[in-house]
Design an enzyme around this catalytic site. Structure first.
Site, PDB file in Angstrom:
ATOM      1  N   SER A  87       0.820  -1.222   0.000  1.00 29.93           N
ATOM      2  CA  SER A  87       0.000   0.000   0.000  1.00 29.93           C
ATOM      3  C   SER A  87       0.850   1.267   0.000  1.00 29.93           C
ATOM      4  CB  SER A  87      -0.955  -0.013   1.198  1.00 29.93           C
ATOM      5  OG  SER A  87      -0.220  -0.157   2.398  1.00 29.93           O
ATOM      6  N   GLU A  92      19.334  17.473  -4.430  1.00 34.08           N
ATOM      7  CA  GLU A  92      19.917  16.332  -3.711  1.00 34.08           C
ATOM      8  C   GLU A  92      21.148  15.850  -4.455  1.00 34.08           C
ATOM      9  OE1 GLU A  92      16.869  13.400  -2.937  1.00 34.08           O
ATOM     10  OE2 GLU A  92      15.753  14.772  -1.660  1.00 34.08           O
ATOM     11  N   HIS A 130      22.286   4.614   2.478  1.00 33.88           N
ATOM     12  CA  HIS A 130      22.121   6.066   2.569  1.00 33.88           C
ATOM     13  C   HIS A 130      23.241   6.583   3.460  1.00 33.88           C
ATOM     14  CE1 HIS A 130      20.486  10.016   3.185  1.00 33.88           C
ATOM     15  NE2 HIS A 130      19.519   9.762   2.320  1.00 33.88           N
ATOM     16  N   ARG A 177      25.352   8.958  -4.055  1.00 39.59           N
ATOM     17  CA  ARG A 177      25.331   8.269  -2.754  1.00 39.59           C
ATOM     18  C   ARG A 177      26.391   7.198  -2.566  1.00 39.59           C
ATOM     19  NH1 ARG A 177      19.017   7.707  -1.630  1.00 39.59           N
ATOM     20  NH2 ARG A 177      18.777   9.946  -1.441  1.00 39.59           N
ATOM     21  N   HIS A 179      19.446   1.312   2.654  1.00 35.46           N
ATOM     22  CA  HIS A 179      18.350   2.243   2.356  1.00 35.46           C
ATOM     23  C   HIS A 179      17.460   1.786   1.207  1.00 35.46           C
ATOM     24  CE1 HIS A 179      16.359   6.113   2.127  1.00 35.46           C
ATOM     25  NE2 HIS A 179      16.779   6.326   0.889  1.00 35.46           N
ATOM     26  N   ARG A 192      21.157   4.160  -7.510  1.00 32.31           N
ATOM     27  CA  ARG A 192      19.994   5.012  -7.795  1.00 32.31           C
ATOM     28  C   ARG A 192      20.288   6.479  -7.513  1.00 32.31           C
ATOM     29  NH1 ARG A 192      15.602   6.880  -4.380  1.00 32.31           N
ATOM     30  NH2 ARG A 192      16.913   6.105  -2.707  1.00 32.31           N
TER      31      ARG A 192
HETATM   32  C1  SIN Z   1      16.406  11.345   1.302  1.00 26.89           C
HETATM   33  O1  SIN Z   1      15.565  12.142   1.666  1.00 26.89           O
HETATM   34  O2  SIN Z   1      17.615  11.512   1.447  1.00 26.89           O
HETATM   35  C2  SIN Z   1      15.955  10.083   0.635  1.00 26.89           C
HETATM   36  C3  SIN Z   1      15.603  10.353  -0.756  1.00 26.89           C
HETATM   37  C4  SIN Z   1      15.782   9.103  -1.561  1.00 26.89           C
HETATM   38  O3  SIN Z   1      16.180   8.078  -1.040  1.00 26.89           O
HETATM   39  O4  SIN Z   1      15.566   9.166  -2.765  1.00 26.89           O
END
Ligand code: SIN
Length: 533
Positions: A15, A120, A243, A289, A350, A385
């Site tokens: 969900s 980001e 992460h 990352r 993550h 990713r």
């Molecule tokens: C984050 O807010 O760092 C996570 C975003 C993501 O994993 O795409």
């Protein structure tokens, strides 16, 4: 056992954003069952802080988003897939806004309001649509509000999908087709049978296979494990994204410090205040990352410290509290005022970049079975990713799978599905054994299959995983099943898939870094790691 079989047109397992979006898009054509193992809001999506990457800004372009995704993916992204998703993104985001999703806005110079686009790691432009730092929660609210007003959608909470039912398992000749699913109803403790023409896995990832993870407890790789048992092809499971910044605090379980904090100026330092990212990558703290997590890991090993620091105190307190209310409040609840002091952080598991291999419409190799969202491997993420591309992928593939299943309806299969049968004994020891095995599995994966790998450590992990699987199998067949046992079984399967995939990739690329093969090998470029049962 309950002998009743529940019949629907569509069954959706999970969900989160992918499952709910799919359900909403097909509900006008048939009855939909959403089966979810906890409450309907409890999904990985609900905890997403960052947002959705999509090209909506004036200075942004599809080419730029594609390029950033491909660079992050370290030579393994499928470029045509990347372009398709990126170009479809704005339309899918518009639909989400139309059903009531409220993204953060900011005032323009002439007093109007426009989307506030975040930045980001790995992105060369501001392109992250977000709702402050609680984007996932707002997405779930908007989607669940719509689901609540659909008469054709039934949500089954506290229902745990145990196994897919396929024609192959039923001993029928011809192509393998998915016809249903066995589900443990945790309210009655009965195993029920659900059948449908179309079944959709939207079960998310598997962060709980590692000791430290940003994921909620539900992330136990159920869909990946289930579809592997049913005969689906699983791709690229060695690419588990760590992460870089989870809160380091003894009481803070799984709390993520969004990459958006670095996007808005947060800087990584070691405990002596030195910025170690400068010598690693031109984008410094905002590098992709895989680069940042590996750099933190190596800095912690070099200094002997058990964490590093993320400092956003260069921004005003008012800005921090307004932009990151959730992170600010949560840290404050642990006695840490992030407007005045740096945040102790460590990397944690993550995101699962691999998963069930799917076509551009989300079809798996099992007829009638689709996989969408984190459980799937579409070719978008490659070996790493790009931040905030996952919610985008989930929206796009939910749309495509819905359209494909409506355009190509399966004929109902008149086949008898046998009732579920397993051992009946109840074992008082089970809880302690299950919880001990959970701990052992997650620690093994953390110690031997983490950010930096070696062949020896991977082989050691595989031996441990196999021992655990034997023990789990005895329990599985002899005793009544429980959610804890089922999750453990799935986690062990996913652990096996990660380790076997990592052993197959004799190079280092993106998120898979091994000291035995430290270089990227051209022969492995564009080569997916495939495993089938
Ligand atoms: C984050 O807010 O760092 C996570 C975003 C993501 O994993 O795409």
């Amino acid at each position: 056992m309950d002998n009743s079989s529940k019949k629907f047109d569509f069954i959706v397992l999970g969900s989160g954003i992918a499952g709910l979006t799919f359900a909403l898009k097909v509900a006008h054509k048939g009855k939909v069952a959403i089966i979810t193992k906890k409450s309907r809001t409890e999904s990985n999506t609900n905890y997403a802080q960052g947002g959705i990457a999509a090209v909506t800004g004036k200075d942004d372009s599809f080419d730029s988003h594609v390029k950033d995704t491909v660079i992050a993916g370290a030579g393994l992204c499928k470029e045509d897939i990347v372009r398709g998703i990126v170009e479809e993104g704005p339309e899918r985001v518009k639909e989400l806004i139309e059903i009531g999703m409220k993204f953060s806005h900011k005032a323009t110079e002439n007093g109007d309001s426009e989307l506030d686009l975040g930045k980001e790691g790995g992105h060369s432009n501001r392109r992250i649509l977000h709702a402050k730092d609680v984007t996932g929660r707002e997405i779930e609210r908007a989607l669940l509000d719509s689901v609540a007003s659909s008469r054709n959608i039934s949500v089954f909470e506290n229902h745990f999908a145990i196994d897919l039912i396929t024609t192959q398992k039923l001993g029928q000749p011809g192509i393998n087709r998915c016809v249903g699913v066995y589900v443990l109803n945790n309210e009655t403790n009965f195993v029920e049978t659900y059948s449908a023409k179309t079944i959709v896995l939207a079960t998310g990832g598997c962060g709980k296979v590692y000791l430290y993870t940003s994921n909620p407890d539900i992330a136990t790789g159920d869909g990946t494990a289930m579809s592997y048992r049913a005969g689906a092809t699983i791709a690229n499971m060695e690419f588990i994204q760590f992460h870089p910044t989870c809160l380091y605090h003894p009481k803070a379980k799984s709390f993520l410090i969004s990459e958006a904090v670095r996007g808005e100026g947060g800087e990584l330092t070691n405990l002596s205040g030195q910025q170690f990212m400068e010598k690693v990558h031109p984008l410094k703290s905002l590098a992709p990352r895989d680069v940042v997590a590996q750099a933190i890991d190596s800095e912690m090993k070099r200094t002997g410290d058990d964490h590093v620091l993320l400092d956003i105190t260069n921004k005003s307190a008012r800005y921090i509290i307004d932009r990151f209310p959730n992170i600010y409040q949560t840290c404050l609840s642990f006695g840490l005022d992030i407007t005045k002091e740096p945040i102790p952080v460590v990397p944690a598991a993550h995101y699962q970049c691999g998963g069930v291999q799917v076509s551009r419409n989300g079809e798996t190799c099992i007829n009638g079975l689709y996989a969408i969202g984190e459980v799937s491997c579409t070719g978008l993420h490659g070996a790493n990713r790009l931040a905030s591309n996952s919610l985008l992928e989930a929206l796009v593939y939910a749309h495509r799978a819905a359209k494909h299943s409506l355009d190509n309806p399966n004929i109902p299969l008149n086949t008898d599905i046998p009732d579920w049968h397993s051992g009946d004994a109840i074992n008082a020891d089970e809880m302690v054994v299950v919880s001990h095995n959970w701990d052992e599995l997650r620690r093994t994966m953390w110690d031997y299959v983490g950010i930096v790998r070696t062949t020896k450590r991977l082989k050691r992990a595989l031996t441990r995983v196999k021992n655990l699987q034997e023990e789990i199998s005895d329990y599985y067949w002899d005793f009544t099943v429980t959610s804890d046992l089922l999750e453990l079984r799935n986690l062990a399967t996913v652990a096996e898939l990660i380790v076997k995939s990592a052993l197959k990739r004799e190079e280092s690329r993106g998120l898979h870094y091994t000291l035995d093969y430290p270089k990227t090998v051209e022969d492995f470029a564009k080569k997916d790691t495939l495993i089938k049962s």
